[in-house]
Design a protein around this motif. Structure first.
Motif, PDB file in Angstrom:
ATOM      1  N   LEU A   1      75.086  57.228 -11.488  1.00 11.84           N
ATOM      2  CA  LEU A   1      74.255  56.881 -12.640  1.00 11.84           C
ATOM      3  C   LEU A   1      72.796  57.201 -12.336  1.00 11.84           C
ATOM      4  CD1 LEU A   1      76.103  53.742 -12.149  1.00 11.84           C
ATOM      5  CD2 LEU A   1      76.053  54.441 -14.510  1.00 11.84           C
ATOM      6  N   VAL A   2      72.038  57.528 -13.390  1.00  9.23           N
ATOM      7  CA  VAL A   2      70.606  57.792 -13.244  1.00  9.23           C
ATOM      8  C   VAL A   2      69.853  56.865 -14.192  1.00  9.23           C
ATOM      9  CG1 VAL A   2      68.763  59.494 -13.533  1.00  9.23           C
ATOM     10  CG2 VAL A   2      70.960  60.187 -12.551  1.00  9.23           C
ATOM     11  N   ARG A   3      68.803  56.253 -13.675  1.00 11.75           N
ATOM     12  CA  ARG A   3      67.944  55.366 -14.469  1.00 11.75           C
ATOM     13  C   ARG A   3      66.546  55.953 -14.474  1.00 11.75           C
ATOM     14  NH1 ARG A   3      65.480  49.811 -12.563  1.00 11.75           N
ATOM     15  NH2 ARG A   3      64.790  48.969 -14.552  1.00 11.75           N
ATOM     16  N   ALA A   4      66.016  56.204 -15.655  1.00  7.25           N
ATOM     17  CA  ALA A   4      64.671  56.750 -15.796  1.00  7.25           C
ATOM     18  C   ALA A   4      63.720  55.641 -16.226  1.00  7.25           C
ATOM     19  CB  ALA A   4      64.663  57.880 -16.822  1.00  7.25           C
ATOM     20  N   GLY A   5      62.579  55.551 -15.551  1.00  4.65           N
ATOM     21  CA  GLY A   5      61.597  54.532 -15.899  1.00  4.65           C
ATOM     22  C   GLY A   5      62.055  53.157 -15.457  1.00  4.65           C
ATOM     23  N   GLY A   6      61.502  52.135 -16.067  1.00  4.17           N
ATOM     24  CA  GLY A   6      61.868  50.767 -15.734  1.00  4.17           C
ATOM     25  C   GLY A   6      61.160  50.281 -14.486  1.00  4.17           C
ATOM     26  N   ARG A   7      61.236  48.999 -14.266  1.00  5.89           N
ATOM     27  CA  ARG A   7      60.622  48.378 -13.090  1.00  5.89           C
ATOM     28  C   ARG A   7      61.717  47.717 -12.256  1.00  5.89           C
ATOM     29  NH1 ARG A   7      55.822  49.012 -13.310  1.00  5.89           N
ATOM     30  NH2 ARG A   7      53.947  47.867 -13.575  1.00  5.89           N
ATOM     31  N   GLY A   8      61.422  47.557 -10.991  1.00  7.02           N
ATOM     32  CA  GLY A   8      62.388  46.909 -10.118  1.00  7.02           C
ATOM     33  C   GLY A   8      63.655  47.742  -9.961  1.00  7.02           C
ATOM     34  N   THR A   9      64.674  47.120  -9.431  1.00  4.82           N
ATOM     35  CA  THR A   9      65.972  47.773  -9.241  1.00  4.82           C
ATOM     36  C   THR A   9      66.991  47.030 -10.075  1.00  4.82           C
ATOM     37  OG1 THR A   9      65.395  48.487  -7.014  1.00  4.82           O
ATOM     38  CG2 THR A   9      67.735  48.368  -7.540  1.00  4.82           C
ATOM     39  N   SER A  10      67.762  47.771 -10.835  1.00  4.72           N
ATOM     40  CA  SER A  10      68.758  47.167 -11.719  1.00  4.72           C
ATOM     41  C   SER A  10      70.163  47.461 -11.214  1.00  4.72           C
ATOM     42  CB  SER A  10      68.602  47.733 -13.141  1.00  4.72           C
ATOM     43  OG  SER A  10      69.669  47.295 -13.949  1.00  4.72           O
ATOM     44  N   TYR A  11      71.037  46.482 -11.410  1.00  6.05           N
ATOM     45  CA  TYR A  11      72.459  46.650 -11.111  1.00  6.05           C
ATOM     46  C   TYR A  11      73.270  46.466 -12.386  1.00  6.05           C
ATOM     47  CZ  TYR A  11      70.553  46.095  -6.462  1.00  6.05           C
ATOM     48  OH  TYR A  11      69.796  46.245  -5.333  1.00  6.05           O
TER      49      TYR A  11
ATOM     50  N   PRO B   1      74.882  48.437 -15.463  1.00  2.00           N
ATOM     51  CA  PRO B   1      75.212  49.808 -15.868  1.00  2.00           C
ATOM     52  C   PRO B   1      74.581  50.213 -17.200  1.00  2.00           C
ATOM     53  CG  PRO B   1      77.184  48.422 -15.829  1.00  2.00           C
ATOM     54  CD  PRO B   1      76.060  47.607 -15.282  1.00  2.00           C
ATOM     55  N   GLU B   2      74.249  49.239 -18.038  1.00  2.00           N
ATOM     56  CA  GLU B   2      73.643  49.572 -19.330  1.00  2.00           C
ATOM     57  C   GLU B   2      72.222  50.100 -19.188  1.00  2.00           C
ATOM     58  OE1 GLU B   2      74.088  46.267 -21.988  1.00  2.00           O
ATOM     59  OE2 GLU B   2      76.266  46.243 -21.734  1.00  2.00           O
ATOM     60  N   ASP B   3      71.592  49.904 -18.035  1.00  3.27           N
ATOM     61  CA  ASP B   3      70.242  50.419 -17.796  1.00  3.27           C
ATOM     62  C   ASP B   3      70.255  51.874 -17.321  1.00  3.27           C
ATOM     63  OD1 ASP B   3      69.185  47.969 -18.487  1.00  3.27           O
ATOM     64  OD2 ASP B   3      69.015  47.273 -16.414  1.00  3.27           O
TER      65      ASP B   3
ATOM     66  N   ILE C   1      62.699  57.958 -11.292  1.00  3.05           N
ATOM     67  CA  ILE C   1      64.129  57.726 -11.511  1.00  3.05           C
ATOM     68  C   ILE C   1      64.718  57.007 -10.309  1.00  3.05           C
ATOM     69  CG2 ILE C   1      64.395  59.726 -13.026  1.00  3.05           C
ATOM     70  CD1 ILE C   1      65.801  61.169 -10.667  1.00  3.05           C
ATOM     71  N   GLN C   2      65.850  56.361 -10.547  1.00  2.00           N
ATOM     72  CA  GLN C   2      66.678  55.820  -9.478  1.00  2.00           C
ATOM     73  C   GLN C   2      68.088  56.347  -9.691  1.00  2.00           C
ATOM     74  OE1 GLN C   2      65.636  51.491  -9.807  1.00  2.00           O
ATOM     75  NE2 GLN C   2      65.646  51.665  -7.572  1.00  2.00           N
ATOM     76  N   ILE C   3      68.776  56.592  -8.592  1.00  6.42           N
ATOM     77  CA  ILE C   3      70.150  57.085  -8.626  1.00  6.42           C
ATOM     78  C   ILE C   3      71.034  55.984  -8.053  1.00  6.42           C
ATOM     79  CG2 ILE C   3      71.726  58.851  -7.785  1.00  6.42           C
ATOM     80  CD1 ILE C   3      68.775  60.350  -7.422  1.00  6.42           C
ATOM     81  N   ALA C   4      72.090  55.648  -8.791  1.00  4.50           N
ATOM     82  CA  ALA C   4      73.002  54.599  -8.335  1.00  4.50           C
ATOM     83  C   ALA C   4      74.385  55.183  -8.099  1.00  4.50           C
ATOM     84  CB  ALA C   4      73.079  53.479  -9.374  1.00  4.50           C
ATOM     85  N   PHE C   5      74.977  54.811  -6.995  1.00  7.51           N
ATOM     86  CA  PHE C   5      76.374  55.110  -6.692  1.00  7.51           C
ATOM     87  C   PHE C   5      77.100  53.777  -6.835  1.00  7.51           C
ATOM     88  CE2 PHE C   5      73.877  58.344  -4.704  1.00  7.51           C
ATOM     89  CZ  PHE C   5      74.640  59.490  -4.782  1.00  7.51           C
ATOM     90  N   ARG C   6      78.000  53.697  -7.799  1.00  6.51           N
ATOM     91  CA  ARG C   6      78.695  52.435  -8.089  1.00  6.51           C
ATOM     92  C   ARG C   6      80.187  52.628  -7.870  1.00  6.51           C
ATOM     93  NH1 ARG C   6      79.838  49.473 -13.801  1.00  6.51           N
ATOM     94  NH2 ARG C   6      80.382  47.438 -12.935  1.00  6.51           N
ATOM     95  N   TYR C   7      80.731  51.904  -6.901  1.00  5.19           N
ATOM     96  CA  TYR C   7      82.146  51.975  -6.559  1.00  5.19           C
ATOM     97  C   TYR C   7      82.849  50.749  -7.136  1.00  5.19           C
ATOM     98  CZ  TYR C   7      86.379  52.103  -3.701  1.00  5.19           C
ATOM     99  OH  TYR C   7      87.681  52.143  -3.273  1.00  5.19           O
ATOM    100  N   THR C   8      83.881  50.987  -7.929  1.00  5.45           N
ATOM    101  CA  THR C   8      84.680  49.897  -8.477  1.00  5.45           C
ATOM    102  C   THR C   8      86.139  50.114  -8.148  1.00  5.45           C
ATOM    103  OG1 THR C   8      84.822  51.083 -10.579  1.00  5.45           O
ATOM    104  CG2 THR C   8      83.142  49.380 -10.402  1.00  5.45           C
TER     105      THR C   8
END
Length: 190
Positions: free
Chosen positions: A117-127, A129-131, A183-190
Motif C-alpha cells: 500500500l502507498v499513503r500520500a501526505g498525512g501526518r504520523g504513521t497509519s495502520y 488500510p483506508e488511509d 509518501i509511506q509504503i506499507a507491507f501488510r501481511y494477513t
C-alpha cells in the motif's frame, strides 16, 4: 521502519519464543533465500499451531495475523516514480492449509496474503488500510501464475508454484496523487 502486529499479545510468549511478526533475516539459501542486494531482508513467518511436546496436542491455535511494516516518510514523490522491490515466496503456500494432521491445497481459499500500500501526505504513521492506496495484492499475482501454469506438467508446477524464489515488482505511482508529497509504503501481511 515502523512495525505493528495485531496478533493477540498473550500468544507472543517468551516461554515459547513464538512471535509471528516481521523479523530481520540474513538469508541462508535454504530456509530463506539470500537477499537480492545487501545482507539482510525483512521476513514474515506464517503462524502455526503451538504444539505440546507430543507434537500432536495443540496448546495454542495459530493466530490470525495482521502484520504491518511501514517505511519512513519519503519526501517529494513524483507521479513519474516507480516503487520497485523484490519479494521471495512460494506461491503454492498462499493456498496451503494444515487441517488436523492433513495438509490441503485449496485453490478456492487463501491461507495468507501480502498487500503493498502507498499513503500520500498525512501526518504520523497509519495502520488503517483506508488511509492507503493498494498497489499490489500478491494473491492476485499468484492467481495469475496459477492460471498460466499447466497443472499437468510437474516441471512447470515446480518452477511456477513450488520454488521459493524472488519475484521482482516495479509499480508506477502515476495513478496515485503523490506529486510533491511525502509518501509511506506499507507491507501488510494477513
Amino acid at each position: 521502519w515502523y512495525e505493528k502486529s495485531n496478533v493477540d499479545p498473550s500468544i507472543i510468549s517468551s516461554a515459547t519464543g513464538y512471535n509471528p511478526t516481521w523479523q530481520i533475516y540474513k538469508g541462508d539459501g535454504y530456509y530463506t533465500p539470500y537477499a537480492v542486494s545487501g545482507d539482510y531482508m525483512a521476513c514474515i513467518p506464517y503462524s502455526d499451531d503451538i504444539l505440546a511436546a507430543d507434537n500432536k496436542t495443540i496448546l495454542t491455535p495459530a493466530p490470525q495475523q495482521d502484520e504491518w511494516l511501514v517505511s519512513p516518510r519519503i519526501s517529494n514523490a513524483k507521479q513519474s516514480n516507480y516503487l520497485s522491490f523484490d519479494l521471495a515466496f512460494t506461491p503454492y503456500y498462499m493456498h496451503y492449509f494444515i487441517e488436523g494432521n492433513d495438509t490441503v491445497f485449496d485453490i478456492k481459499r487463501l491461507s495468507c496474503d501480502l498487500e503493498i500500500l502507498v499513503r500520500a501526505g498525512g501526518r504520523g504513521t497509519s495502520y488503517n488500510p483506508e488511509d492507503y492506496t493498494s498497489v499490489l495484492k500478491v494473491s492476485d499475482y499468484v492467481d495469475e501464475l496459477i492460471a498460466n501454469t499447466n497443472m499437468e506438467d510437474d516441471n512447470e508446477i515446480m518452477k511456477n508454484l513450488l520454488d521459493f524464489t524472488w519475484h521482482h515488482f516495479s509499480i508506477p505511482l502515476a495513478d496515485i496523487d503523490v506529486e510533491n508529497k511525502s509518501i509511506q509504503i506499507a507491507f501488510r501481511y494477513t
